[in-house]
Write an enzyme that holds these catalytic residues in place. Structure first.
Site, PDB file in Angstrom:
ATOM      1  N   LYS A 198      46.242   6.687 -39.956  1.00  0.00           N
ATOM      2  CA  LYS A 198      47.568   6.140 -39.652  1.00  0.00           C
ATOM      3  C   LYS A 198      47.394   4.623 -39.563  1.00  0.00           C
ATOM      4  O   LYS A 198      46.941   4.097 -38.555  1.00  0.00           O
ATOM      5  CB  LYS A 198      48.077   6.720 -38.332  1.00  0.00           C
ATOM      6  CG  LYS A 198      49.600   6.762 -38.199  1.00  0.00           C
ATOM      7  CD  LYS A 198      50.285   5.411 -38.244  1.00  0.00           C
ATOM      8  CE  LYS A 198      50.270   4.676 -36.927  1.00  0.00           C
ATOM      9  NZ  LYS A 198      50.847   3.311 -37.024  1.00  0.00           N
ATOM     10  N   GLU A 273      38.036   0.343 -30.129  1.00  0.00           N
ATOM     11  CA  GLU A 273      37.717  -1.085 -30.293  1.00  0.00           C
ATOM     12  C   GLU A 273      38.965  -1.849 -29.885  1.00  0.00           C
ATOM     13  O   GLU A 273      40.001  -1.720 -30.544  1.00  0.00           O
ATOM     14  CB  GLU A 273      37.393  -1.410 -31.754  1.00  0.00           C
ATOM     15  CG  GLU A 273      36.004  -1.050 -32.197  1.00  0.00           C
ATOM     16  CD  GLU A 273      34.924  -1.670 -31.341  1.00  0.00           C
ATOM     17  OE1 GLU A 273      35.154  -2.750 -30.769  1.00  0.00           O
ATOM     18  OE2 GLU A 273      33.871  -1.043 -31.224  1.00  0.00           O
ATOM     19  N   CYS A 307      40.109  -9.986 -33.123  1.00  0.00           N
ATOM     20  CA  CYS A 307      39.577  -9.587 -31.799  1.00  0.00           C
ATOM     21  C   CYS A 307      38.454 -10.525 -31.420  1.00  0.00           C
ATOM     22  O   CYS A 307      38.144 -10.688 -30.249  1.00  0.00           O
ATOM     23  CB  CYS A 307      38.999  -8.182 -31.829  1.00  0.00           C
ATOM     24  SG  CYS A 307      39.967  -7.025 -32.708  1.00  0.00           S
ATOM     25  N   GLU A 409      44.374 -12.029 -23.503  1.00  0.00           N
ATOM     26  CA  GLU A 409      44.267 -12.143 -24.957  1.00  0.00           C
ATOM     27  C   GLU A 409      45.615 -12.574 -25.535  1.00  0.00           C
ATOM     28  O   GLU A 409      46.616 -11.888 -25.372  1.00  0.00           O
ATOM     29  CB  GLU A 409      43.843 -10.803 -25.567  1.00  0.00           C
ATOM     30  CG  GLU A 409      43.567 -10.925 -27.053  1.00  0.00           C
ATOM     31  CD  GLU A 409      43.082  -9.636 -27.684  1.00  0.00           C
ATOM     32  OE1 GLU A 409      43.669  -8.578 -27.392  1.00  0.00           O
ATOM     33  OE2 GLU A 409      42.132  -9.689 -28.481  1.00  0.00           O
TER      34      GLU A 409
HETATM   35  C1  UN1 Z   1      38.559  -8.040 -35.698  1.00  0.00           C
HETATM   36  O1  UN1 Z   1      38.778  -9.142 -35.267  1.00  0.00           O
HETATM   37  O2  UN1 Z   1      39.252  -7.090 -35.331  1.00  0.00           O
HETATM   38  O3  UN1 Z   1      33.596 -10.581 -37.090  1.00  0.00           O
HETATM   39  C2  UN1 Z   1      37.493  -7.758 -36.669  1.00  0.00           C
HETATM   40  C3  UN1 Z   1      34.682 -10.831 -37.619  1.00  0.00           C
HETATM   41  C4  UN1 Z   1      35.169  -9.937 -38.736  1.00  0.00           C
HETATM   42  C5  UN1 Z   1      35.783  -8.706 -38.172  1.00  0.00           C
HETATM   43  C6  UN1 Z   1      36.804  -8.986 -37.127  1.00  0.00           C
HETATM   44  N1  UN1 Z   1      34.058  -9.594 -39.592  1.00  0.00           N
HETATM   45  O4  UN1 Z   1      35.370 -11.765 -37.261  1.00  0.00           O
END
Ligand code: UN1
Length: 522
Positions: A198, A273, A307, A409
């Site tokens: 999804k 995550e 993230c 965040e």
């Molecule tokens: C994310 O921010 O959800 O390390 C993943 C990084 C990328 C992956 C980010 N290769 O910034």
């Protein structure tokens, strides 16, 4: 005068042409049991280009509980055949998939920029990450190592093998619309599981492109299924479906918690995550130019919507002034615009709600927190920016570690610079948030680098490099509110998508009781 009038009307015509939809809008279906099918609701939702809201990227199936049930049934029907296909054979199909991704990289990147907004270089990187993940993880088809170990009784053999977990529900975010689905999909498949994906409602096209490539690669019908739609309906139905053994989710910590609770209810495996509040520490002995480059890239790449984004910078007081001046100068010079324009450094943010949330934090930073807004802070809404969700790269200085902009965040082009007196204090500030994904230090002193490397409680750590840019053959994930103890990517991801089976073979021909029978030297 007449000349000027003519020029104006020509301009108006040009604008009117630009206002018309760029293409006829395509309709996309769900992929269930190897067929592209409309949703049971017969309804669609629109995928809008965040750089230009007149541009409808496509209409996608608005999936219901019923669609999810069908997709789960299809994945169940395919499970046995897929599991029985030897892992090296499954991997061969994945290598073929990798070739297809390479062939279409530019087209996928362009489609991704259109639906997600980030600049073409970065969407190219996103597709490349999916390619890297596919080739690296497909290689596991000829490994998927278990182990053997001595048994405590004579004439007894002990070993441990991996078995597929079963049916996997993959719920994926919009910020890495092909890379993150691949992090989940490819290991799930090589391990012998079938899946229902999804994708985020903001970026379903990139996932559909990935799945079309799976279809072309010859992955059997029902092994990979996609239902598009919203989290509250399609996502929830997948999470709550009793035949789904595992949910793998990337997204907000708040949603992750709801998913974890729901999985706990029915004893499903759950891999999460989630958020980050990542930090760059800049020491007084750092190469400042390099640290600035890393901060600009980490804070404003992907418009800060990673993230792993560098949303905090803890800077030693001895270099604080020099660092902040130069950071602000560089941030001001970034060109914000449509990600498909080669001149653009920073694309739009994903949608209206995100823009609203980010602007809310900018206000909080100024009013509630009382930090100094050193640059940026505005929503760009004129001229070329009039129809997208553009926000200026924003730097707050004189930020205190407990301010909301230093704790929460923001997921936008905003970073908070915090002064510090020492490495010890910097590490304490750096660790003083609820998240634990990524951290970095800029220093020329190997002792300081190792001290921080040891003391930072994060899943990822960089020395003299930004907080973003993880590679697929190393585990990815974080501590505290970032995750629930799992790691994606690397070979560690195999521990999510397989369960261990310990096997004892007793060839003594008699009953041997572990822990009870004595075994002596004869
Ligand atoms: C994310 O921010 O959800 O390390 C993943 C990084 C990328 C992956 C980010 N290769 O910034």
């Amino acid at each position: 005068m007449a000349q000027a009038k003519k020029a104006v009307s020509k301009q108006a015509k040009k604008q009117a042409r630009a206002a018309a939809p760029r293409t006829t809008v395509e309709t996309y279906h769900n992929y269930i049991g190897g067929e592209w099918v409309a949703s049971a609701s017969g309804e669609h939702f629109e995928n809008i280009n965040p750089a230009d809201t007149r541009d409808v990227v496509g209409r996608f199936a608005l999936s219901t509980v019923e669609d999810v049930a069908r997709a789960v049934a299809a994945a169940q029907a395919a499970a046995d055949g897929w599991k029985r296909l030897p892992a090296p054979r499954r991997a061969e199909l994945l290598f073929r998939l990798g070739d297809i991704l390479i062939r279409n990289k530019d087209a996928y990147a362009a489609a991704m920029t259109r639906e997600m907004g980030k600049v073409l270089k970065e969407t190219g990187g996103d597709v490349q990450e999916a390619i890297d993940c596919t080739f690296f993880t497909a290689g596991e088809g000829r490994r998927l190592h278990g182990f053997t170990t001595p048994a405590e009784m004579p004439d007894k053999f002990a070993m441990c093998v991996r078995q597929p977990v079963g049916l996997c529900g993959l719920i994926t975010p919009w910020n890495f619309p092909m890379a993150i689905p691949s992090w989940k999909l490819i290991p799930a498949l090589v391990c012998g599981n079938t899946v229902v994906i999804k994708p985020a409602e903001d970026t379903p096209l990139s996932t559909i492109n990935l799945v079309k490539a799976c279809e072309e690669a010859g992955i059997p019908k029902g092994v990979v299924n996609v239902v598009t739609g919203y989290g509250e309906t399609a996502g929830r139905a997948l999470v709550e479906h009793r035949n789904v053994r595992l949910i793998s989710f990337t997204g907000s910590t708040e949603t992750g918690r709801v998913i974890a609770a729901s999985c706990a209810d029915r004893n499903a495996i759950c891999s999460l995550e989630m958020g980050g509040k990542n930090v760059i520490i800049v020491m007084d002995d750092a190469d400042i130019d390099n640290a600035i480059e890393g901060t600009i890239w980490g804070a404003f790449g992907t418009s800060g919507q990673r993230c792993t984004a560098s949303s905090r910078v803890v800077v030693h007081k001895k270099v604080y002034k020099k660092f902040t001046q130069s950071l602000v100068e560089r941030a001001r010079a970034l060109r914000v615009g449509d990600g498909s324009d080669a001149q653009t450094d920073v694309g739009p943010v994903i949608n209206a709600a995100a823009a609203h949330k980010i602007m809310g934090y900018i206000e909080i930073g100024q009013r509630e927190d009382g930090a100094t807004l050193a640059c940026g802070g505005n929503r760009l809404a004129k001229g070329a920016h009039a129809r997208g969700y553009f926000i200026e790269p924003t730097v707050f200085t004189n930020v205190a570690p407990d301010m909301r902009i230093a704790q929460e965040e923001i997921f936008g082009p905003v970073t908070a610079v915090i002064p510090t007196n020492s490495l010890e204090e910097a590490v304490e500030i750096a660790n003083g948030v609820r998240y634990g994904l990524s951290a970095a230090i800029y220093t020329q002193d190997v002792n300081r680098a190792f001290r921080a490397m040891n003391d930072m409680y994060t899943g990822i750590f960089y020395v003299n490099s930004s907080t973003i840019g993880a590679e697929v053959h190393l585990p990815f994930g974080g501590t505290k509110a970032t995750g629930n103890g799992h790691r994606e990517a690397g070979t560690q991801v195999l521990d999510i998508f397989t369960e261990w089976k310990s096997i004892y073979v007793d060839y003594s021909g008699k009953l041997q009781r572990a822990q009870i029978d004595e075994v002596n030297f004869e």
